[in-house]
Write a protein that holds these residues in place. Structure first.
Motif, PDB file in Angstrom:
ATOM      1  N   PRO A  70      80.689 156.952  59.362  1.00 57.00           N
ATOM      2  CA  PRO A  70      79.843 157.998  58.779  1.00 57.00           C
ATOM      3  C   PRO A  70      80.445 159.382  58.998  1.00 57.00           C
ATOM      4  N   ILE A  71      80.206 160.262  58.033  1.00 51.70           N
ATOM      5  CA  ILE A  71      80.672 161.641  58.177  1.00 51.70           C
ATOM      6  C   ILE A  71      79.454 162.554  58.329  1.00 51.70           C
ATOM      7  N   ALA A  72      79.645 163.637  59.030  1.00 50.99           N
ATOM      8  CA  ALA A  72      78.565 164.591  59.274  1.00 50.99           C
ATOM      9  C   ALA A  72      78.260 165.381  58.014  1.00 50.99           C
ATOM     10  N   GLU A  73      77.031 165.846  57.910  1.00 51.96           N
ATOM     11  CA  GLU A  73      76.664 166.720  56.808  1.00 51.96           C
ATOM     12  C   GLU A  73      77.510 167.987  56.902  1.00 51.96           C
ATOM     13  N   GLY A  74      78.007 168.455  55.785  1.00 51.71           N
ATOM     14  CA  GLY A  74      78.858 169.633  55.774  1.00 51.71           C
ATOM     15  C   GLY A  74      80.309 169.347  56.108  1.00 51.71           C
ATOM     16  N   PHE A  75      80.671 168.076  56.215  1.00 57.01           N
ATOM     17  CA  PHE A  75      82.056 167.698  56.511  1.00 57.01           C
ATOM     18  C   PHE A  75      82.995 168.336  55.502  1.00 57.01           C
ATOM     19  N   ALA A  76      84.114 168.862  55.983  1.00 61.78           N
ATOM     20  CA  ALA A  76      85.124 169.474  55.118  1.00 61.78           C
ATOM     21  C   ALA A  76      86.500 169.092  55.638  1.00 61.78           C
ATOM     22  N   SER A  77      87.409 168.802  54.709  1.00 58.72           N
ATOM     23  CA  SER A  77      88.760 168.411  55.107  1.00 58.72           C
ATOM     24  C   SER A  77      89.673 168.434  53.893  1.00 58.72           C
ATOM     25  N   TYR A  78      90.957 168.446  54.160  1.00 59.01           N
ATOM     26  CA  TYR A  78      91.936 168.251  53.096  1.00 59.01           C
ATOM     27  C   TYR A  78      93.029 167.352  53.647  1.00 59.01           C
ATOM     28  N   MET A  79      93.664 166.589  52.763  1.00 56.39           N
ATOM     29  CA  MET A  79      94.697 165.634  53.164  1.00 56.39           C
ATOM     30  C   MET A  79      95.739 165.527  52.063  1.00 56.39           C
ATOM     31  N   PRO A  80      96.974 165.178  52.417  1.00 50.83           N
ATOM     32  CA  PRO A  80      98.029 165.092  51.389  1.00 50.83           C
ATOM     33  C   PRO A  80      97.616 164.200  50.224  1.00 50.83           C
ATOM     34  N   ASN A  81      97.908 164.655  49.019  1.00 49.33           N
ATOM     35  CA  ASN A  81      97.632 163.878  47.820  1.00 49.33           C
ATOM     36  C   ASN A  81      98.611 162.715  47.756  1.00 49.33           C
ATOM     37  N   GLN A  82      98.103 161.523  47.528  1.00 50.81           N
ATOM     38  CA  GLN A  82      98.936 160.323  47.501  1.00 50.81           C
ATOM     39  C   GLN A  82      99.670 160.121  46.173  1.00 50.81           C
ATOM     40  N   ASN A  83      99.211 160.802  45.108  1.00 47.13           N
ATOM     41  CA  ASN A  83      99.809 160.620  43.786  1.00 47.13           C
ATOM     42  C   ASN A  83     100.918 161.615  43.463  1.00 47.13           C
ATOM     43  N   ILE A  84     100.932 162.744  44.155  1.00 46.00           N
ATOM     44  CA  ILE A  84     101.947 163.770  43.918  1.00 46.00           C
ATOM     45  C   ILE A  84     102.685 163.989  45.240  1.00 46.00           C
ATOM     46  N   PRO A  85     103.876 163.449  45.383  1.00 44.32           N
ATOM     47  CA  PRO A  85     104.583 163.497  46.676  1.00 44.32           C
ATOM     48  C   PRO A  85     105.265 164.836  46.963  1.00 44.32           C
ATOM     49  N   ARG A  86     104.474 165.882  47.056  1.00 38.91           N
ATOM     50  CA  ARG A  86     104.974 167.225  47.376  1.00 38.91           C
ATOM     51  C   ARG A  86     104.146 167.758  48.542  1.00 38.91           C
ATOM     52  N   PRO A  87     104.681 168.663  49.343  1.00 39.64           N
ATOM     53  CA  PRO A  87     103.958 169.158  50.524  1.00 39.64           C
ATOM     54  C   PRO A  87     102.890 170.204  50.210  1.00 39.64           C
ATOM     55  N   THR A  88     102.625 170.471  48.931  1.00 40.15           N
ATOM     56  CA  THR A  88     101.681 171.525  48.570  1.00 40.15           C
ATOM     57  C   THR A  88     100.482 171.017  47.775  1.00 40.15           C
ATOM     58  N   PHE A  89     100.418 169.727  47.499  1.00 32.24           N
ATOM     59  CA  PHE A  89      99.326 169.126  46.740  1.00 32.24           C
ATOM     60  C   PHE A  89      98.444 168.320  47.690  1.00 32.24           C
ATOM     61  N   PHE A  90      97.127 168.573  47.614  1.00 36.92           N
ATOM     62  CA  PHE A  90      96.198 167.959  48.554  1.00 36.92           C
ATOM     63  C   PHE A  90      94.937 167.488  47.845  1.00 36.92           C
ATOM     64  N   ASP A  91      94.314 166.465  48.417  1.00 38.56           N
ATOM     65  CA  ASP A  91      92.956 166.068  48.069  1.00 38.56           C
ATOM     66  C   ASP A  91      92.044 166.779  49.055  1.00 38.56           C
TER      67      ASP A  91
END
Length: 161
Positions: A70-91
């Motif tokens: 479970p995630i807490a209400e208001g959870f926020a995060s970003y993680m590397p995008n798996q479809n675009i292999p560059r260090p500047t694209f994130f989900d």
């Protein structure tokens, strides 16, 4: 700054920068001012950067768990995008703090949105980013301040002097 990825197809005048933010998190961005600040990016490890983003996709978030946890209400995060292999694209998963409709020209409309990407109790603006999202890349009919949003983005930045 930990690594500079110069784009050779444009005479090494554009680059993606990979490093850390606020001595806390890993982060990469496309340096919009790289042509004029190339040496600073290469030589200075600690730079104040004004960060923004281009939204590639945006939808209403409805996450209550990740990987069975479970995630807490208001959870926020970003993680590397798996479809675009560059260090500047994130989900990302974040909280929509504000939005303004904009028209770039006769055929392009969208929004400048302000999204909280990291929660930090002592600093509410710890990592909140302004992002342009083209209306054609939105899967939301109605936006509300405080709602959870998810999507993909491309970080940009420039040295804040």
């Amino acid at each position: 700054t930990k690594q500079v990825y110069e784009w050779s197809h444009v005479g090494n005048l554009e680059a993606e920068i990979y490093g850390g933010g606020r001595d806390t998190f890993a982060f990469g961005f496309f340096a919009t001012d790289y042509g004029k600040n190339m040496m600073r990016y290469k030589l200075e490890q600690h730079l104040d950067i004004h960060v923004s983003a281009i939204g590639l996709a945006l939808q209403k978030g409805n996450l209550t768990e990740i990987g069975g946890h479970p995630i807490a209400e208001g959870f926020a995060s970003y993680m590397p995008n798996q479809n675009i292999p560059r260090p500047t694209f994130f989900d990302f998963i974040g909280e929509l703090e504000d939005f303004t409709k904009v028209r770039l020209n006769s055929t392009t409309e969208g929004f400048i949105i302000k999204v909280k990407l990291i929660n930090h109790e002592e600093d509410p603006e710890f990592f909140t980013v302004d992002m342009f999202i083209n209306q054609e890349n939105m899967r939301i009919d109605q936006m509300e301040k405080g709602m959870q949003v998810t999507g993909a983005l491309w970080f940009q930045g420039e040295i804040a002097d």
